[in-house]
Design an enzyme around this catalytic site. Structure first.
Site, PDB file in Angstrom:
ATOM      1  N   ALA A 149       2.930  -0.559   5.060  1.00 15.11           N
ATOM      2  CA  ALA A 149       2.474  -0.656   6.451  1.00 15.11           C
ATOM      3  C   ALA A 149       1.887  -2.024   6.791  1.00 15.11           C
ATOM      4  O   ALA A 149       1.740  -2.357   7.973  1.00 15.11           O
ATOM      5  CB  ALA A 149       1.457   0.452   6.738  1.00 15.11           C
ATOM      6  N   HIS A 206       3.543  -4.407   9.439  1.00 17.99           N
ATOM      7  CA  HIS A 206       3.438  -4.358  10.891  1.00 17.99           C
ATOM      8  C   HIS A 206       2.253  -5.138  11.455  1.00 17.99           C
ATOM      9  O   HIS A 206       2.176  -5.344  12.650  1.00 17.99           O
ATOM     10  CB  HIS A 206       3.376  -2.888  11.348  1.00 17.99           C
ATOM     11  CG  HIS A 206       4.355  -2.030  10.597  1.00 17.99           C
ATOM     12  ND1 HIS A 206       5.714  -2.267  10.646  1.00 17.99           N
ATOM     13  CD2 HIS A 206       4.184  -0.989   9.722  1.00 17.99           C
ATOM     14  CE1 HIS A 206       6.336  -1.395   9.849  1.00 17.99           C
ATOM     15  NE2 HIS A 206       5.423  -0.606   9.284  1.00 17.99           N
ATOM     16  N   ARG A 264       6.500   0.948  13.608  1.00 19.54           N
ATOM     17  CA  ARG A 264       7.213   0.448  12.430  1.00 19.54           C
ATOM     18  C   ARG A 264       8.348  -0.501  12.795  1.00 19.54           C
ATOM     19  O   ARG A 264       8.958  -1.121  11.930  1.00 19.54           O
ATOM     20  CB  ARG A 264       7.768   1.603  11.594  1.00 19.54           C
ATOM     21  CG  ARG A 264       6.702   2.437  10.944  1.00 19.54           C
ATOM     22  CD  ARG A 264       7.293   3.420   9.938  1.00 19.54           C
ATOM     23  NE  ARG A 264       6.431   4.560   9.774  1.00 19.54           N
ATOM     24  CZ  ARG A 264       5.411   4.627   8.910  1.00 19.54           C
ATOM     25  NH1 ARG A 264       5.133   3.619   8.127  1.00 19.54           N
ATOM     26  NH2 ARG A 264       4.662   5.715   8.842  1.00 19.54           N
ATOM     27  N   ARG A 283       4.827  11.202  -2.542  1.00 16.65           N
ATOM     28  CA  ARG A 283       4.497  10.978  -1.132  1.00 16.65           C
ATOM     29  C   ARG A 283       5.743  11.200  -0.272  1.00 16.65           C
ATOM     30  O   ARG A 283       6.752  10.510  -0.430  1.00 16.65           O
ATOM     31  CB  ARG A 283       4.035   9.529  -0.996  1.00 16.65           C
ATOM     32  CG  ARG A 283       3.930   9.002   0.409  1.00 16.65           C
ATOM     33  CD  ARG A 283       3.901   7.471   0.399  1.00 16.65           C
ATOM     34  NE  ARG A 283       3.738   6.941   1.736  1.00 16.65           N
ATOM     35  CZ  ARG A 283       4.098   5.721   2.090  1.00 16.65           C
ATOM     36  NH1 ARG A 283       4.646   4.896   1.216  1.00 16.65           N
ATOM     37  NH2 ARG A 283       3.904   5.317   3.322  1.00 16.65           N
ATOM     38  N   PRO A 341       0.794  -1.228   0.000  1.00 12.53           N
ATOM     39  CA  PRO A 341       0.000   0.000   0.000  1.00 12.53           C
ATOM     40  C   PRO A 341       0.831   1.285   0.000  1.00 12.53           C
ATOM     41  O   PRO A 341       1.869   1.354   0.655  1.00 12.53           O
ATOM     42  CB  PRO A 341      -0.804  -0.099   1.303  1.00 12.53           C
ATOM     43  CG  PRO A 341      -0.830  -1.540   1.629  1.00 12.53           C
ATOM     44  CD  PRO A 341       0.418  -2.137   1.076  1.00 12.53           C
ATOM     45  N   ASN A 342       0.336   2.245  -0.737  1.00 10.33           N
ATOM     46  CA  ASN A 342       0.854   3.620  -0.810  1.00 10.33           C
ATOM     47  C   ASN A 342       2.126   3.772  -1.644  1.00 10.33           C
ATOM     48  O   ASN A 342       2.555   4.894  -1.907  1.00 10.33           O
ATOM     49  CB  ASN A 342       1.073   4.223   0.598  1.00 10.33           C
ATOM     50  CG  ASN A 342      -0.229   4.291   1.364  1.00 10.33           C
ATOM     51  OD1 ASN A 342      -1.183   4.883   0.884  1.00 10.33           O
ATOM     52  ND2 ASN A 342      -0.292   3.643   2.508  1.00 10.33           N
ATOM     53  N   ASN A 361       8.234  -5.259  -0.574  1.00  6.66           N
ATOM     54  CA  ASN A 361       8.114  -4.108   0.317  1.00  6.66           C
ATOM     55  C   ASN A 361       6.638  -4.062   0.714  1.00  6.66           C
ATOM     56  O   ASN A 361       5.815  -3.582  -0.064  1.00  6.66           O
ATOM     57  CB  ASN A 361       8.518  -2.828  -0.416  1.00  6.66           C
ATOM     58  CG  ASN A 361       8.404  -1.607   0.487  1.00  6.66           C
ATOM     59  OD1 ASN A 361       7.744  -1.660   1.529  1.00  6.66           O
ATOM     60  ND2 ASN A 361       9.037  -0.517   0.089  1.00  6.66           N
ATOM     61  N   HIS A 402      12.535  -2.189   2.817  1.00  8.88           N
ATOM     62  CA  HIS A 402      11.908  -0.885   3.069  1.00  8.88           C
ATOM     63  C   HIS A 402      12.837   0.207   2.582  1.00  8.88           C
ATOM     64  O   HIS A 402      14.049   0.132   2.830  1.00  8.88           O
ATOM     65  CB  HIS A 402      11.645  -0.697   4.562  1.00  8.88           C
ATOM     66  CG  HIS A 402      10.743  -1.751   5.122  1.00  8.88           C
ATOM     67  ND1 HIS A 402       9.386  -1.699   4.988  1.00  8.88           N
ATOM     68  CD2 HIS A 402      11.026  -2.910   5.750  1.00  8.88           C
ATOM     69  CE1 HIS A 402       8.853  -2.780   5.537  1.00  8.88           C
ATOM     70  NE2 HIS A 402       9.822  -3.542   6.002  1.00  8.88           N
ATOM     71  N   GLU A 442      12.370  -8.980   2.727  1.00  6.98           N
ATOM     72  CA  GLU A 442      11.547  -7.807   3.026  1.00  6.98           C
ATOM     73  C   GLU A 442      12.417  -6.565   2.879  1.00  6.98           C
ATOM     74  O   GLU A 442      13.486  -6.477   3.482  1.00  6.98           O
ATOM     75  CB  GLU A 442      11.041  -7.942   4.472  1.00  6.98           C
ATOM     76  CG  GLU A 442      10.226  -6.781   4.959  1.00  6.98           C
ATOM     77  CD  GLU A 442       9.971  -6.880   6.472  1.00  6.98           C
ATOM     78  OE1 GLU A 442       9.826  -8.003   7.022  1.00  6.98           O
ATOM     79  OE2 GLU A 442       9.948  -5.812   7.112  1.00  6.98           O
ATOM     80  N   SER A 468      12.816   3.401   3.609  1.00  4.94           N
ATOM     81  CA  SER A 468      13.264   4.170   4.774  1.00  4.94           C
ATOM     82  C   SER A 468      13.725   3.197   5.868  1.00  4.94           C
ATOM     83  O   SER A 468      13.456   1.998   5.793  1.00  4.94           O
ATOM     84  CB  SER A 468      12.114   5.026   5.304  1.00  4.94           C
ATOM     85  OG  SER A 468      11.098   4.169   5.811  1.00  4.94           O
ATOM     86  N   TYR A 516      10.839   9.012   1.362  1.00  2.00           N
ATOM     87  CA  TYR A 516      10.809   7.911   0.393  1.00  2.00           C
ATOM     88  C   TYR A 516      11.560   8.188  -0.913  1.00  2.00           C
ATOM     89  O   TYR A 516      11.631   7.317  -1.772  1.00  2.00           O
ATOM     90  CB  TYR A 516       9.352   7.525   0.086  1.00  2.00           C
ATOM     91  CG  TYR A 516       8.623   7.039   1.315  1.00  2.00           C
ATOM     92  CD1 TYR A 516       8.903   5.785   1.841  1.00  2.00           C
ATOM     93  CD2 TYR A 516       7.681   7.831   1.968  1.00  2.00           C
ATOM     94  CE1 TYR A 516       8.262   5.321   2.986  1.00  2.00           C
ATOM     95  CE2 TYR A 516       7.024   7.380   3.110  1.00  2.00           C
ATOM     96  CZ  TYR A 516       7.319   6.131   3.610  1.00  2.00           C
ATOM     97  OH  TYR A 516       6.694   5.684   4.731  1.00  2.00           O
ATOM     98  N   ASP A 551       1.367 -15.199   6.033  1.00  2.00           N
ATOM     99  CA  ASP A 551       1.045 -16.602   5.760  1.00  2.00           C
ATOM    100  C   ASP A 551       1.150 -16.922   4.273  1.00  2.00           C
ATOM    101  O   ASP A 551       1.507 -18.041   3.902  1.00  2.00           O
ATOM    102  CB  ASP A 551      -0.372 -16.939   6.259  1.00  2.00           C
ATOM    103  CG  ASP A 551      -0.404 -17.127   7.766  1.00  2.00           C
ATOM    104  OD1 ASP A 551       0.676 -17.100   8.394  1.00  2.00           O
ATOM    105  OD2 ASP A 551      -1.507 -17.296   8.326  1.00  2.00           O
ATOM    106  N   ARG A 556      12.055   5.127  13.020  1.00  2.00           N
ATOM    107  CA  ARG A 556      10.861   5.973  12.874  1.00  2.00           C
ATOM    108  C   ARG A 556       9.894   5.697  14.034  1.00  2.00           C
ATOM    109  O   ARG A 556      10.340   5.465  15.156  1.00  2.00           O
ATOM    110  CB  ARG A 556      10.239   5.709  11.489  1.00  2.00           C
ATOM    111  CG  ARG A 556      11.205   6.100  10.348  1.00  2.00           C
ATOM    112  CD  ARG A 556      10.624   5.808   8.985  1.00  2.00           C
ATOM    113  NE  ARG A 556       9.437   6.603   8.705  1.00  2.00           N
ATOM    114  CZ  ARG A 556       8.580   6.346   7.723  1.00  2.00           C
ATOM    115  NH1 ARG A 556       8.792   5.303   6.917  1.00  2.00           N
ATOM    116  NH2 ARG A 556       7.527   7.098   7.538  1.00  2.00           N
TER     117      ARG A 556
END
Ligand code: SME
Length: 286
Positions: free
Chosen positions: A77, A80, A111, A18, A10-11, A74, A100, A98, A102, A23, A87, A107
């Protein structure tokens, strides 16, 4: 390993507009193009996907599970709290990393928790788009390690395995311009086999050069700029950086993996981690 999924949660569709101070300025399209070009240079095929919807991400991972051989994700959010995404990664049982952009550990408190990372090989955070490149390299490195372990080194024999690992590493990593293995013989290192331009240094006294220093100190050495290191023994004028990984068991060093690159500061922790795992497999042959 040939087929790689790049999954963004998302995002991430708003990358570039953004919070660019967090980012970066690249759009998702630009980011994907950079990752795809990097991965393709390593001989991989990539399918990239982004969604703001948890279920769509899970569906994509399920749909691609027979094509894909590894995943870089990535999760945004969802990192978290999405046990469902976690799963799905566990279910398809593919090596996953995984990533990220940032540094999620510097932060907000929320996070710092990842429900995803335990089903991944590792979490890479805070390196911007470089983090995706490191993830791709780590997955390629794991594949080399699996091929080495799967080749049944005990029955193959030491010499053949030492040649195989040099070939696997040289052919898997375009940034490795010279890959060789030196073995300890008395007070010297003797070149066992290599790929790349011929080196004048077929015998190196322990303690001399970066190769000799790694054996003497019994630890891996990364040199970002060989021309700034007084220990460096030149193999090729194009070489800019070098990594040396001792092949050792306990306190005893049997030899080392030596790699040169024509690119400056190109060896990272992830190279060291994979190469040390390869060296541990090779050490069992001595
Ligand atoms: N550069 C090494 C010598 C070996 S060649 O790179 C192959 C060193 O400084 O020890």
């Amino acid at each position: 390993m040939k087929n790689l999924l790049i999954v963004h949660g998302p995002n991430l569709n708003l990358l570039g507009e953004r919070e660019p101070q967090i980012y970066g300025n690249d759009s998702l399209k630009t980011l994907n193009a950079s990752i795809e070009s990097f991965a393709e240079k390593m001989g991989l095929q990539v399918k990239s996907f982004q969604s703001n919807h948890e279920g769509a991400l899970i569906d994509f991972i399920h749909e691609q599970r027979n094509w894909a051989e590894a995943i870089v994700i990535n999760p945004g959010a969802l990192t978290h709290y999405s046990y469902a995404l976690r799963d799905s990664i566990a279910a398809v049982n593919l090596p996953s990393i995984e990533v990220h952009l940032s540094d999620v550990n510097q932060r907000e408190e929320f996070r710092k928790i990842s429900v995803i990372k335990d089903v991944c090989e590792k979490q890479i955070s805070g390196l911007g788009k470089e983090g995706y490149f490191r993830a791709v390299e780590y997955l390629v490195g794991l594949d080399v390690l699996n091929k080495l372990q799967g080749s049944n080194p005990d029955s193959k024999g030491r010499d053949e395995t030492l040649r195989m690992v040099v070939k696997l590493l040289k052919e898997s990593f375009p940034k490795y311009s010279w890959v060789g293995i030196y073995l300890v013989e008395g007070a010297e290192l003797v070149l066992h086999n290599y790929m790349g331009k011929p080196s004048p240094h077929t015998r190196i006294p322990i303690g001399q050069g970066i190769c000799g220093a790694a054996v003497h100190e019994k630890q891996s050495i990364i040199v970002d700029d060989v021309n700034a290191d007084p220990r460096y023994l030149a193999c090729s004028i194009e070489t800019r950086s070098e990594i040396v990984i001792p092949i050792m068991s306990g306190n005893k060093v049997f030899g080392e993996i030596d790699i040169d690159s024509d690119l400056e500061a190109i060896f990272h922790d992830s190279d060291q981690e994979i190469l040390e795992k390869c060296a541990a497999v090779l050490a069992k042959l001595f």
